[in-house]
Motif scaffolding. Structure first.
Motif: not given
Length: 472
Positions: A224-235, A275-284, A303-307
């Motif tokens: 089996t084989y797969s690929c993914y990207r580590t999270p991107l962070y936009f601030g 074109q990512a799978d999902s995101f998480k929003f964090h605020a101060a 935080e953007v997952k698997n862009a």
């Protein structure tokens, strides 16, 4: 890149340099040519890459008894496609990832039975040919990399990074031994537990090893084989102009609270662009739905997952512009940029030290006096004890916290003696509404207790959040 003729010549020279009697013995045991190379610690990548493309070397009709066919690029596949580099490249393109990655990491997971096979073979050649005790083989993973990476890097247009933490794009290959092979492996382990020393002749020991190696190669591994990207962070920093927009998506009994949320307005625009799978929003920190966020704005991270796409600096500005030019103009962002994973650490560090400034429209139950203005304005670094407010007791622990009111200023409103603007700077985490009305004595002192009357906030705005180490 070396030509086929050069690779052919190098391959022939390597083969000539190996002891023919040992090579013939290993071939008779069912080893593929690449496993023979790793037994003799041949590290020339071009040799592995060339043999992987040249069926002349090694018998492709027989499954290698040492690597179970992994270094022959053989595995269970309904389409009978064994071109692993092409399979991976097609997967990357099919899933929409950009192929011009600066670097990628390759993670290979192989069955433990292959390591056990290596140990058995090492013992065999040590006994039969007098190899040294410290003789080690090139691992099956390294040999696989030698064979796979040259064509894969060409197809993907990027380089493989040996340090997985330095690469944002990851490819994972997983080989799983067949059930029969695992059963054979378990049987051998039990046999070894009862035979900690060799008590038979040299010939018997060698025969035992050969028999084991031949028995383990029943069928190819499952692949089996797969690929993914580590999270991107936009601030960046956001401003909220509506008193009917929550910070995060707020749904109660399938009914939306408020007309929108900061999280959705910012996050979904970024999600679409990446074109990512999902995101998480964090605020101060956070503000209530009816509190506006003004001034320089509140620091945030998305935080953007698997862009599938990593936006350029110009593209990030386009995302910011799109958010800021929506018709309703509920939310605006500033200074948005890709900040890397360290942005999260910086925001957490800054959160502990930050100060927040507010402007509140306050009503009191009696006319405001000049001495009230002087008294409140004179207070500096006022210590306030706050029990968890009644309005959030259903979701937060009942604790008592000490907070600091750094300074306050009262501004009168012309034509009204019972209304004024309260400007104040507080420690992070101070409940401002409760500091004004006292929360039935749960916050002390409060504006109401200091003025000796009833006090209520009618409107509240956050006007500044000072964080020295993040996105000023």
């Amino acid at each position: 890149m070396e030509s086929s003729e050069q690779q052919q010549k190098e391959l022939e020279e390597v083969i000539k340099s190996l002891p023919s009697d040992v090579v013939n013995d290993l071939l008779s045991l069912g080893l593929c040519v690449r496993c023979i190379f790793r037994v003799f610690r041949v590290e020339a990548s071009s040799v592995y890459a060339f043999t992987s493309l040249s069926p002349t070397y090694g018998d492709n009709n027989k499954l290698c008894t040492l690597c179970l066919g992994i270094l022959q690029f053989r595995f269970h596949d309904d389409n009978n496609n064994t071109n692993v580099p092409l399979l991976i490249s097609d997967m990357v393109k099919r899933q929409g990832y950009h192929s011009h990655h600066d670097s990628f990491s390759l993670e290979i997971i192989i069955p433990s039975i292959i390591l056990n096979n290596d140990n058995t073979l090492r013992q065999y050649i040590k006994i039969k040919y007098g190899f040294k005790d410290n003789t080690t083989f090139i691992s099956a993973k390294d040999a696989f990399n030698f064979s796979l990476l040259p064509p894969l890097q060409t197809l993907l247009g990027g380089r493989c990074n040996s340090n997985q933490q330095d690469a944002s794009f990851h490819i994972r290959l997983t080989y799983t031994a067949s059930k029969d092979d695992n059963n054979n492996n378990n049987k051998r382990r039990k046999t070894d537990e009862h035979n900690t020393t060799f008590t038979t002749s040299l010939q018997d020991q060698s025969s035992h090893c050969c028999k084991f190696l031949l028995e383990t190669a029943n069928q190819p591994c499952h692949f089996t084989y797969s690929c993914y990207r580590t999270p991107l962070y936009f601030g960046g920093r956001y401003l909220k102009y509506s008193r009917n927009v929550s910070q995060s998506r707020w749904i109660i009994d399938d009914e939306r609270m408020g007309e929108a949320s900061v999280e959705e307005i910012i996050g979904e625009n970024i999600l679409q662009a990446c074109q990512a799978d999902s995101f998480k929003f964090h605020a101060a920190g956070r503000e209530d739905i009816d509190v506006r966020m003004l001034g320089p704005g509140r620091p945030f991270l998305v935080e953007v997952k698997n862009a599938r796409q990593v936006p350029s600096e110009l593209s990030v500005k386009d995302i910011e512009k799109k958010i800021n030019t929506t018709e309703n103009k509920l939310v605006r962002v500033k200074n948005m940029k890709l900040v890397g994973s360290q942005g999260w650490d910086l925001m957490r560090e800054g959160e502990a030290e930050k100060q927040k400034q507010y402007a509140a429209l306050v009503w009191i139950s009696r006319p405001l006096k000049d001495e009230d203005l002087q008294h409140v304005t004179s207070l500096k670094d006022l210590k306030v004890m706050q029990k968890t407010p009644i309005r959030v007791l259903h979701r937060r622990s009942p604790l008592e916290r000490e907070k600091i009111i750094h300074w306050m200023k009262l501004e009168t409103i012309a034509g009204s003696s019972q209304y004024f603007l309260l400007h104040l700077c507080t420690q992070a985490g101070t409940y401002i509404k409760e500091f004004v009305h006292g929360d039935l004595g749960r916050t002390h002192p409060s504006i109401g207790s200091m003025l000796g009357c009833r006090a209520e906030i009618l409107q509240l705005d956050v006007t500044d959040i000072k964080m020295e180490c993040f996105l000023t």
